[in-house]
Design a protein around this motif. Structure first.
Motif, PDB file in Angstrom:
ATOM      1  N   PRO A 100       0.819  -1.224   0.000  1.00  0.00           N
ATOM      2  CA  PRO A 100       0.000   0.000   0.000  1.00  0.00           C
ATOM      3  C   PRO A 100       0.849   1.268   0.000  1.00  0.00           C
ATOM      4  CG  PRO A 100      -0.697  -1.506   1.725  1.00  0.00           C
ATOM      5  CD  PRO A 100       0.592  -2.033   1.205  1.00  0.00           C
ATOM      6  N   LEU A 101       2.011   1.194   0.658  1.00  0.00           N
ATOM      7  CA  LEU A 101       2.875   2.372   0.778  1.00  0.00           C
ATOM      8  C   LEU A 101       3.377   2.833  -0.588  1.00  0.00           C
ATOM      9  CD1 LEU A 101       3.619   3.848   3.321  1.00  0.00           C
ATOM     10  CD2 LEU A 101       5.755   2.558   3.422  1.00  0.00           C
ATOM     11  N   PHE A 102       3.721   1.876  -1.441  1.00  0.00           N
ATOM     12  CA  PHE A 102       4.287   2.221  -2.757  1.00  0.00           C
ATOM     13  C   PHE A 102       3.394   1.730  -3.881  1.00  0.00           C
ATOM     14  CE2 PHE A 102       8.002   1.882   0.104  1.00  0.00           C
ATOM     15  CZ  PHE A 102       8.410   3.199   0.031  1.00  0.00           C
ATOM     16  N   GLY A 157       1.214   3.137  -5.977  1.00  0.00           N
ATOM     17  CA  GLY A 157       1.250   3.883  -7.237  1.00  0.00           C
ATOM     18  C   GLY A 157       2.509   3.573  -8.031  1.00  0.00           C
ATOM     19  N   GLN A 158       3.631   3.553  -7.345  1.00  0.00           N
ATOM     20  CA  GLN A 158       4.912   3.280  -7.991  1.00  0.00           C
ATOM     21  C   GLN A 158       4.950   1.847  -8.537  1.00  0.00           C
ATOM     22  OE1 GLN A 158       4.506   4.860  -5.135  1.00  0.00           O
ATOM     23  NE2 GLN A 158       5.664   6.760  -5.267  1.00  0.00           N
TER      24      GLN A 158
END
Lengths: 286, 257
Positions: A162-164, A166-167
């Motif tokens: 969830p933290l990354f 988009g990347q």
């Protein structure tokens, strides 16, 4: 309470409760749940980034570490982990340079790792019964320590994704665009491959190094067709993995089968059913 | 940004994939609010040129500057529309998710409300409002192309670089697309790689004919010879009957230039 003995599903429930009395079965169930989360997330990335062959290569190369560990007398898990990491980083590095020959390099690492394992097993004095269970997996082998490591990995993945997100999505959908947007694609690539290798080593206990590739590919590939987001694909393939693992474990316990093989056959049957259903639906629409 | 710094600068740039150089000694500058069409035969290095400007490739000789700095450091000011044909249609991603990629900033955390608004606006601007939650694989070629353009616009770029944006789009949609680009050109610089020589006629303010080497021509000197230089043995007819740089059909079929 006479009905308890007649209807089949209830009997099945009774068998399951019976099974739960055993420590190893409780461990196996916990392992199945954790494996499902790990394989759902890692498998989704592996399938969308087309790393299935590399995952297979890593799993088999890990065997070299297991053989070596048996010969020199250290922990097979540790040996598998070192070999998996070394082979995956080597493959990642070489394929980054020579994309067009990636499959040949993966094939070589796959076989050489396996061969090293077999040779060291030959050289190890005495009977090496343990080796078979690494190939095909065994629920009996899952220990408390394994569960702790698996929990750690599952939590780590659930935090990082969830933290990354988009990347990660940009990296798997359109690497070049991600790079233009300043996403450190090479770092993500190596991070993914390291996490993939560690996950494979953890899951090998459960379903074996030959079969791990199926649990990484079948549930995500099935889920992909029903999802409109990468996150959805991760969740659905985790749930599918869980369903396959639990029913596979039940069959293994009930009919005294190898757990890994039972899980894969259940997954394959479900995949076929899903594929047929999708075909029928498309045909009905047309 | 100083006024005298060109948006894009190529200075004797060489680049090769293996042994044979794909770009040989390219030197040109793209001033602000140029509409540059890059044309040339297949394998002539058009896409390579674009990727050098984007900082995806590093030149082996010479230098590339975007707004006076290394392309990598300026890449967030660039809107990139890659070739449409490279994408897997099975990939589970919606149009809005794709456009949101245009709002990425390195490893910086989550999308904010502002990002979603910008993405939404970009979709509407290109006539794709209402398709936010549709899976990319379920859209038509032309619609997917527009989503990719919306993604580039969501970056709020100073330069928009497009790689064959009309390769698989029907003629009507092509017209709409180029009209949109012309409108955007009032604000930003546009670089478009195209097989479609008709782009030069009505939209481009400059043309780069690329066949390993780059022949750069600003609007007032577009002549038939320069296209011949780039295309070599497969010449393109250009007639300028008073209307400057009008381009007519090629000799061969449309695809095999």
């Amino acid at each position: 309470m006479a009905f308890l003995t007649v209807s089949w599903p209830v009997t099945r429930v009774r068998i399951m409760f019976e099974a739960l009395q055993y420590d190893f079965m409780r461990n196996a169930l916990a392992a199945a749940c954790l494996t499902s989360v790990i394989c759902g997330i890692v498998g989704t990335m592996v399938v969308t980034k087309r790393l299935v062959a590399m995952a297979g290569g890593v799993a088999h190369a890990a065997y070299g570490g297991i053989g070596m560990a048996l010969f020199f007398g250290f922990s097979p898990q540790l040996g598998a982990m070192v070999f998996a990491l070394a082979s995956s980083l080597f493959m990642a590095w070489v394929t980054l340079k020579r994309q067009s020959r990636a499959d040949a390099i993966i094939g070589i690492v796959w076989a050489v790792g396996m061969a090293i394992g077999v040779l060291f097993a030959d050289l190890t004095p005495g009977y090496v019964a343990d080796l078979m269970s690494y190939l095909f997996g065994s629920i009996l082998m899952v220990t408390k320590t394994d569960i702790i490591f698996m929990t750690f990995m599952a939590v780590l993945l659930c935090a990082l994704v969830p933290l990354f997100y988009g990347q990660l999505l940009a990296y798997s959908y359109d690497e070049e665009f991600a790079r233009v947007r300043g996403v450190p694609v090479a770092h993500l690539h190596f991070a993914l491959i390291i996490l993939m290798s560690l996950s494979i080593v953890l899951v090998i206990r459960m379903i074996g190094l030959i079969l791990v590739i199926a649990l990484l590919s079948i549930p995500p590939y099935m889920a992909e067709k029903y999802c409109r987001s990468l996150a959805g694909m991760m969740v659905l393939s985790s749930l599918l993995s869980l369903a396959f693992s639990l029913s596979g474990l039940f069959l293994a316990y009930r009919f005294n089968l190898t757990s890994g093989a039972a899980i894969i056959i259940v997954a394959a049957a479900a995949y076929l059913a899903s594929e047929l259903w999708l075909r029928c639906r498309t045909a009905a629409r047309a | 940004m100083a006024l005298d710094v060109p948006d894009i600068l190529f200075e004797d740039v060489w680049f090769s994939y293996n042994c044979s150089p794909a770009v040989r000694g390219a030197s040109f500058t793209v001033p602000q609010r140029e509409f540059l069409a890059i044309i040339g035969p297949n394998g002539g290095g058009k896409t390579t040129l674009l990727k050098l400007a984007l900082g995806l490739y590093r030149p082996q000789r010479g230098r590339v500057r975007v707004f006076g700095v290394e392309p990598r450091r300026a890449s967030r000011l660039l809107g990139y529309v890659p070739q449409n044909s490279n994408f897997s249609l099975d990939f589970p991603v919606t149009a809005l998710d794709v456009v949101l990629m245009g709002r990425l900033r390195g490893l910086k955390g989550f999308y904010e409300k502002q990002d979603k608004i910008k993405a939404q606006e970009a979709l509407e601007e290109i006539g794709m409002g209402g398709y936010e939650l549709v899976r990319m694989g379920e859209l038509s070629q032309g619609q997917r192309q527009r989503v990719l353009i919306a993604r580039a616009l969501a970056s709020e770029p100073k330069i928009l670089l497009l790689d064959e944006p009309t390769a698989s789009v029907d003629v009507e949609a092509q017209g709409i697309l180029y009209d949109k680009l012309r409108e955007l050109n009032k604000m930003i610089t546009i670089v478009v790689v195209s097989h479609d020589v008709s782009v030069i006629s009505s939209y481009a303010t400059a043309v780069a004919c690329v066949n390993g080497t780059v022949y750069y021509h600003s609007s007032n000197e577009i002549k038939p010879e320069m296209v011949k230089l780039a295309y070599g043995s497969c010449p393109v007819e250009i007639i300028a009957h008073g209307i400057p740089h009008r381009v007519l059909a090629r000799h061969e079929g449309k695809d095999n230039v």
